[in-house]
Design an enzyme around this catalytic site. Structure first.
Site, mmCIF file in Angstrom:
data_model
loop_
_atom_site.group_PDB
_atom_site.id
_atom_site.type_symbol
_atom_site.label_atom_id
_atom_site.label_comp_id
_atom_site.label_asym_id
_atom_site.label_seq_id
_atom_site.Cartn_x
_atom_site.Cartn_y
_atom_site.Cartn_z
ATOM 1 N N HIS A 100 -80.044 62.009 48.651
ATOM 2 C CA HIS A 100 -78.602 61.851 48.445
ATOM 3 C C HIS A 100 -78.215 60.390 48.733
ATOM 4 O O HIS A 100 -78.748 59.777 49.658
ATOM 5 C CB HIS A 100 -77.835 62.810 49.364
ATOM 6 N N GLU A 149 -75.853 62.041 40.412
ATOM 7 C CA GLU A 149 -74.635 61.853 41.208
ATOM 8 C C GLU A 149 -74.242 60.380 41.227
ATOM 9 O O GLU A 149 -74.665 59.637 42.124
ATOM 10 C CB GLU A 149 -74.883 62.319 42.644
HETATM 11 P P1 PGA Z 1 -68.088 65.552 46.124
HETATM 12 O O1 PGA Z 1 -69.587 65.292 46.639
HETATM 13 O O2 PGA Z 1 -68.107 66.837 45.328
HETATM 14 O O3 PGA Z 1 -67.261 65.637 47.354
HETATM 15 O O4 PGA Z 1 -67.714 64.399 45.253
HETATM 16 C C1 PGA Z 1 -70.697 65.607 45.848
HETATM 17 C C2 PGA Z 1 -71.960 65.253 46.595
HETATM 18 O O5 PGA Z 1 -71.997 64.216 47.271
HETATM 19 O O6 PGA Z 1 -72.965 66.000 46.546
#
Ligand code: PGA
Length: 223
Positions: A100, A149
């Site tokens: 992440h 992401e």
């Molecule tokens: P968010 O985060 O939905 O709050 O934008 C997604 C993530 O970081 O997995």
């Protein structure tokens, strides 16, 4: 119909009491308004301290969810004070989120360290959900599920466009042999379908909106 993965990433949130309430609220939503989960895999990823109790409550409530952890040690079992390794986590979870951007940024996790984590996850039968930030992100081999992401979309209320996410998803499938690509970044019950209706997007990784049981339930329903 394609299979969809709907993943709740709670990040560093919730106590045991708050977790129990979320699971009861979530169960209440399903009882009030049941729908088929035949093509949807629902995965909840709480902090380490909440895994055991989450598993216990989910089983008592007969909830159709799997558990994921948000991290594992880059080391196997042994003399690594403070670390929680893949073999230990396997007793509680089926999946693990690796790479992440918050871990890359705040804990300086390198590509090499992340490859090690993926290798150990696979060694002990945990399925890695490997996060990528864009086309240039290195993907370790044996990463069947990735989550695209984009950093600008995380926690900002400004998701990527579904068209761009689709382009990235098809790029990773074509060039890296990835089986499933999820999208993550400001997903809500209002926009989830924009992403999941794209041919190469196989689900979503949800942060903030997953902290509320009703909203997460609606995300699953609308996906
Ligand atoms: P968010 O985060 O939905 O709050 O934008 C997604 C993530 O970081 O997995």
């Amino acid at each position: 119909m394609k299979k969809l993965f709907i993943v709740a990433n709670w990040k560093s949130n919730k106590t045991i009491n708050e977790t129990e309430k979320w699971l009861h609220d979530f169960s209440g939503e399903f009882k009030r308004n049941p729908f088929s989960l035949d093509h949807k895999e629902v995965i909840v990823s709480p902090s380490f301290t909440l895994l055991e109790h989450s598993r216990y409550c989910a089983s008592n409530l007969n909830l159709p969810i799997e558990l994921a952890t948000q991290d594992i040690s880059p080391f196997d079992e042994g003399a690594y004070t403070g670390e929680i390794n893949a073999k230990q986590i396997r007793e509680f979870a089926d999946y693990v989120i690796i790479g992440h951007s918050e871990r890359r940024k705040n804990f300086n996790e390198s590509d090499e360290m992340l490859s090690k984590k993926v290798e150990l996850a696979n060694k002990y039968g945990l399925t890695p959900i490997f996060c990528v930030q864009g086309k240039e992100t290195q993907i370790p081999s044996d990463s069947p599920i990735i989550a695209y992401e984009p950093i600008d979309a995380i926690g900002t209320g400004h998701p990527d466009t579904a068209e761009n996410a689709e382009d990235i998803a098809s790029f990773f499938k074509r060039n890296h042999g990835v089986s499933y690509v999820l999208y993550g970044g400001s997903v809500t019950s209002k926009n989830v379908k924009d992403f999941t209706q794209m041919p190469n997007i196989d689900g979503v990784l949800v942060g903030a909106a997953s902290l509320d049981a009703k909203e997460f339930y609606e995300i699953i329903q609308n996906a």
